[in-house]
Every structure is written in structure tokens, then in C-alpha cells.
Design an enzyme around this catalytic site. Structure first.
Site, PDB file in Angstrom:
ATOM      1  N   ASP A  39       0.844  -1.142  -0.036  1.00 24.70           N
ATOM      2  CA  ASP A  39      -0.135  -0.193   0.073  1.00 24.70           C
ATOM      3  C   ASP A  39       0.894   1.334   0.014  1.00 24.70           C
ATOM      4  OD1 ASP A  39      -2.241   1.616   0.099  1.00 24.70           O
ATOM      5  OD2 ASP A  39      -2.561   1.362   2.182  1.00 24.70           O
ATOM      6  N   MET A  40       0.779   2.278  -1.128  1.00 23.70           N
ATOM      7  CA  MET A  40       1.585   3.298  -1.052  1.00 23.70           C
ATOM      8  C   MET A  40       1.019   4.214  -0.150  1.00 23.70           C
ATOM      9  SD  MET A  40       3.108   2.354  -3.501  1.00 23.70           S
ATOM     10  CE  MET A  40       4.448   3.840  -3.777  1.00 23.70           C
ATOM     11  N   TYR A  57      -1.080  10.299  -3.152  1.00 26.77           N
ATOM     12  CA  TYR A  57      -1.378  11.301  -4.139  1.00 26.77           C
ATOM     13  C   TYR A  57      -0.242  12.618  -3.976  1.00 26.77           C
ATOM     14  CZ  TYR A  57      -5.561   9.415  -6.146  1.00 26.77           C
ATOM     15  OH  TYR A  57      -6.519   8.345  -6.602  1.00 26.77           O
ATOM     16  N   ARG A 103      -0.863  15.684   9.064  1.00 26.17           N
ATOM     17  CA  ARG A 103      -1.538  15.002   9.911  1.00 26.17           C
ATOM     18  C   ARG A 103      -1.262  15.093  11.287  1.00 26.17           C
ATOM     19  NH1 ARG A 103      -2.198   8.727   6.882  1.00 26.17           N
ATOM     20  NH2 ARG A 103      -2.436   9.519   5.271  1.00 26.17           N
ATOM     21  N   ASP A 163      -3.241   2.678  -5.958  1.00 24.55           N
ATOM     22  CA  ASP A 163      -2.259   2.730  -5.129  1.00 24.55           C
ATOM     23  C   ASP A 163      -2.159   1.625  -4.067  1.00 24.55           C
ATOM     24  OD1 ASP A 163      -4.300   3.199  -3.240  1.00 24.55           O
ATOM     25  OD2 ASP A 163      -3.752   4.837  -2.693  1.00 24.55           O
ATOM     26  N   GLU A 164      -2.454   0.540  -4.380  1.00 24.18           N
ATOM     27  CA  GLU A 164      -2.223  -0.909  -3.840  1.00 24.18           C
ATOM     28  C   GLU A 164      -2.186  -2.033  -4.656  1.00 24.18           C
ATOM     29  OE1 GLU A 164      -5.493  -1.818  -1.132  1.00 24.18           O
ATOM     30  OE2 GLU A 164      -7.016  -0.992  -2.492  1.00 24.18           O
TER      31      GLU A 164
END
Length: 516
Positions: free
Chosen positions: A18-19, A23, A60, A120-121
Site C-alpha cells: 500500500d503506497m 497522491y 496529520r 495505489d495498492e
């Protein structure tokens, strides 16, 4: 409802890659000045600063979340960089991110069967690569384990941070380990190597889960982000699942998960262990009951599909609140743009990958005037897909008109469309060397069911014409319906009557396939 798949006879090594906030990473590669800075990628619309679709870890830390709008993110983190998604035809253009994802897939696919699950996975079946490593170059010495593999998170190991690397190195090299754990250790090393290559060649970081099946690999790939990997030994499966909330499990986030909680009092996957398989089958049917019984024990037979290309192509647009479409003219304007993009994508797929899409489907969300809580949904409509921008546009509009008529139930009332999408599906590969089929089907008439734009370049091989028996069909029109195709014939789900029109069938030494 989910169905249990047959279990493999031998242990497997499956990874889910998983990236990390992909984005944002793509935008940071385009503009290196964004690296290390609080950054978010926002949707193309400007209402309240646009909706966030990806948030960097730096942002985050300030409390910025994907559920926020751009203006709210700025109030929480005044220094945040908001990067807008590229726009084409009045909607988000994701080609930049799709292309970047393809770079990653090319690297990951070098070690085994690869299934591209999204932009992206990716799922990887590394069983054969792990067996080869175990046979030819097994990890025997803790000191020889390279650093990225030594940083793995292995469920069930002591949580002492100061001894973590030492414990991981020792686990990866255990001589007395079970065969399946030895395979898993090799898989962890291979994934660490692949992640290193991805970083070196693309500048992107990714996280991964490594387990004996897809279900477990997916569940743990996001446990330690960013740029880390997590391994699930068989001995740790039950402890891991014991406290896992039901809603975290794929296919249990909706009605089935709610039923488990409301009807059986199940809060975690571990709670399912208190029910027998017979009881679960009695409550949810044989197939779903067995599936629930198995996932509670970490058992899943779902295989990694060897697929680097998407199963379908879709283009959609939402029209919230005052932007809702309320007449056929505005609907056609947007459908034409969506169909133009869809046509470009399926034409590119045909030219680059020699694949043809068979079915065009229209989806919409709608409401009736003065009936905001209308229970009736706008019906999805499908028909054979005809290549060419104009034909796709015409057919999509016919599908919309058919769906609208059914949705309104012959009532004369106003309506609003809040979402539109068109999808090209049932895509198959053209067997190598058979591209002359396209020229044959096009035939002497310009109204062929598969009419390629003049700009398309289709290689021709006249030598194949004697090998293939093709039944061409010319002048076929789109008939909006919720029909399905069975044995080469179309059946209308609305009328229950057989439509006599035969689909063209290609017969050759290759597996049977249909062209619409």
C-alpha cells in the site's frame, strides 16, 4: 454475500503493498519543495477550499484529516500546502497518479504474481520466489539480514523496542522454525527488497503486510505506516483477530457486519469463535456461514489474480446540492464529456494492451421533486459497447433516458441528478496475432458494431484470415435494458423474453470469446 473459497493445499506467501499517502507523494516528486512540508491534495472544486483526498504525515501531525475541506485544513494548519488535482473536462484527471502507480507495479511484478487492486495498492503472491530463496539462499545468519528487513514488525514478538531489531533478525533466521514460517521469513526479505527498489527508482515509499493469505496481508499492511512492513506468523493469527473490530474486516462494513452485531452480539472477529459453523450457516446461509466460520480462524482461500490492468474503466462526476442536474440538456452535456474520456481510455487500452471492452453501463443517483427520501433508486442500465466517441455518447444518453423513464414510473414530475458515471467492462485480451479480427468486423459498412476511430492504429495480419471463422454483425444498435448475455444471446431482464439477435462469435484454436 461473501462465499468461502477452497483452501490451498500448500502454504502461501502473500503480500499487500500500500503506497503511503500516494497522491501527495506524486505531487512531492513533481515539486520537491513540498517534501517534509504539511501538504494535502484537494479536489478540483473550490467550495470551502475543496475536499481533501490525501494528507501528508506532516499535516496529520497538526490534526488535518481527509474528511476536512481545504478551508478547515488551513484553520488547523495555517502553513499547509494545498495542491489541486489536475482538471480535465470539468472533473478530476487522475492520469498523473495512474501512471505513477504503473511505475510501482512494474517493479513489484518482477517477483511473482501481481494483482493491481487500485491506483495505489497491489497484492503479490510471492510463494514461488520465497521457495526459491529458501532452497538456494536461505537467511541463515542474523548479521546478514539487511537493515530494511530487520525493521519489520512481526506480530507476536516481544514489544521491547530496544531489542526489536535483534529479535526480528533472530526470527527471520530460525533454523527450527516451521516450514511455513521459513517461507514467510523469505517473503518478508523479498518485500523489503522490493520496497527498497520502489524507493530508489520512483522516490515513493510504501508499506506492506505479509501473511499466508490476502485477507490477513490486507488487514496488517496499514498497521505500521509509513514506510514499514508487518508480518503475520500463523501462531499470531488468533491473538490478532481476537480484538479486531468486525467493521475492519472486508465485506463486514455494511449490512452483514451490522447484523452480526445486532443479531448475534458480535463486536470483534474473535467473538465469532463462540459460534459453531452450523449456527452461522443457519443464520446466514451455507456459503456465508462457512465463510464467517473460516475468517474467525484466519482462513481464506482467495487467490491473487495475475492482473496488472484494470477489470474495467469508469468515469464519473458528482453534482452536490445546487449543482444537481435538472434537465436532459445538462445531463447530455456532462455525459458527452464523460464518454469522451471513457472512449480515450478504452481506445488507449486497445492500442497499448490489445484489450476490448464489451459492455457499457450507466449509473446515476437521482431524486424526485418533493421526494428527497425516495426509496426507489435510479436503475443501472447496460448495453453492448460500440467503439467511437459519438456512438458511446449516443448509447449512454439512451441508457439514461431508459433509466429515467423507469425511475419516474411514468410520473410527470421534476427530478435531480446528483451523480453520473459510465463504465466499460467485461474486458478481454485479444489473442496474440489476431488483431485483424477488428478489421474484419468493421467490414464494408461504416455502421459496424465495433467502429474504431480513424486515429486508431490496428496492426493487420492477413495470414490469420484463413484461421478464424468470424460471424460479423453490422449496424447493431444499442438497446437500453438491464439485460445479461448467456451463451451468446441477449435476454431482457425487464420483459423476460429472449432477443433473437445473435452476438458475433469468434471460433479459433484460441479460447472462445465474444466481440460486440
Amino acid at each position: 454475500m461473501p462465499v468461502a473459497r477452497p483452501e490451498p493445499q500448500e502454504p502461501r506467501v502473500i503480500a499487500h503493498v500500500d503506497m503511503d499517502c500516494f497522491y501527495v507523494q506524486v505531487e512531492q516528486r513533481r515539486n520537491p519543495a513540498l517534501r517534509g512540508q504539511p501538504t494535502a491534495v484537494v479536489q478540483y472544486n473550490d467550495w470551502k477550499g475543496g475536499g481533501l483526498i490525501a494528507v501528508s504525515y506532516e499535516a496529520r501531525a497538526f490534526g488535518v484529516k481527509r474528511s476536512m475541506r481545504g478551508d478547515e485544513a488551513k484553520s488547523v494548519c495555517p502553513g499547509i500546502n494545498l495542491v489541486q488535482v489536475p482538471v480535465a473536462r470539468g472533473k478530476a484527471d487522475l492520469n498523473l497518479y495512474r501512471s505513477a502507480g504503473s511505475e510501482v507495479v512494474t517493479i513489484l511484478a518482477s517477483k511473482g504474481k501481481c494483482e493491481r487492486a487500485s491506483i495505489d495498492e497491489v497484492y503479490l503472491d510471492l510463494t514461488d520466489a520465497a521457495k526459491e530463496m529458501l532452497l538456494q539462499a536461505p537467511p541463515n545468519s542474523p548479521d546478514e539480514i539487511f537493515m530494511e528487513a530487520a525493521k519489520s514488525n512481526i506480530l507476536g514478538l516481544p514489544s521491547d523496542a530496544s531489542e526489536k531489531e535483534k529479535n526480528v533478525r533472530a526470527w527471520l533466521c530460525r533454523v527450527d522454525a516451521e516450514y511455513e514460517d521459513k517461507l514467510l521469513a523469505c517473503g518478508a526479505i523479498i518485500v523489503a527488497q522490493l520496497r527498497g527498489r520502489v524507493l530508489e527508482e520512483t522516490q515513493f515509499t510504501c508499506s506492506a503486510g505479509i501473511a499466508h493469505n490476502k485477507m490477513l496481508a490486507k488487514l496488517v499492511s496499514g498497521m505500521h505506516k509509513p514506510a514499514q512492513q508487518t508480518v503475520v506468523p500463523s501462531s499470531s493469527v488468533q491473538d490478532f483477530l481476537a480484538s479486531l473490530p468486525v467493521k475492519k474486516m472486508k465485506q463486514l462494513g455494511g449490512k452483514l457486519g451490522s447484523s452480526l452485531k445486532d443479531d448475534l452480539g458480535v463486536e470483534t472477529i474473535g467473538d465469532l469463535l463462540s459460534f459453531t459453523e452450523d449456527k452461522l450457516q443457519e443464520q446466514y446461509g451455507v456459503n456465508t456461514g462457512t465463510w464467517l466460520w473460516k475468517i474467525a480462524r484466519g482462513i481464506s482461500g482467495e487467490e491473487v489474480e495475475d492482473r496488472l490492468l484494470p477489470k474495467s474503466h469508469g468515469c464519473g462526476k458528482t453534482f452536490p446540492g445546487p449543482k444537481a442536474l435538472k434537465n436532459s440538456t445538462s445531463v447530455k452535456g456532462w455525459l458527452d464529456q464523460l464518454c469522451e474520456e471513457l472512449s480515450e481510455r478504452i481506445q488507449s487500452d486497445l492500442n497499448q494492451n490489445k484489450r476490448i471492452a464489451q459492455t457499457l453501463t450507466l449509473h446515476a443517483r437521482a431524486s424526485k421533486e418533493n421526494e428527497r427520501d425516495s426509496v426507489k433508486k435510479f436503475p443501472s442500465k447496460s448495453c453492448p459497447l460500440r467503439y467511437g466517441i459519438g456512438k458511446i455518447q449516443d448509447d449512454a444518453m439512451k441508457l439514461f433516458e431508459s433509466g429515467l423513464h423507469e425511475f419516474l414510473e411514468s410520473q410527470s414530475t421534476g427530478w435531480s441528478i446528483t451523480s453520473l458515471s459510465v463504465t466499460a467492462s467485461k474486458i478481454f485480451d485479444i489473442p496474440s496475432g489476431t488483431s485483424s479480427i477488428l478489421r474484419y468486423i468493421k467490414g464494408p459498412s461504416s455502421a459496424a458494431s465495433l467502429d474504431l476511430p480513424a486515429s486508431s492504429s490496428v496492426p493487420e495480419d492477413p495470414s490469420l484470415d484463413n484461421q478464424l471463422n468470424v460471424t460479423p454483425i453490422h449496424g447493431e444498435q444499442c438497446e437500453p435494458s438491464t439485460s445479461e448475455k448467456v451463451d451468446g444471446k441477449r435476454y431482457s431482464a425487464n420483459e423476460g423474453k429472449k432477443i433473437s439477435k445473435k452476438l458475433p462469435e469468434v471460433k479459433a484454436s484460441h479460447p472462445r470469446f465474444l466481440i460486440l
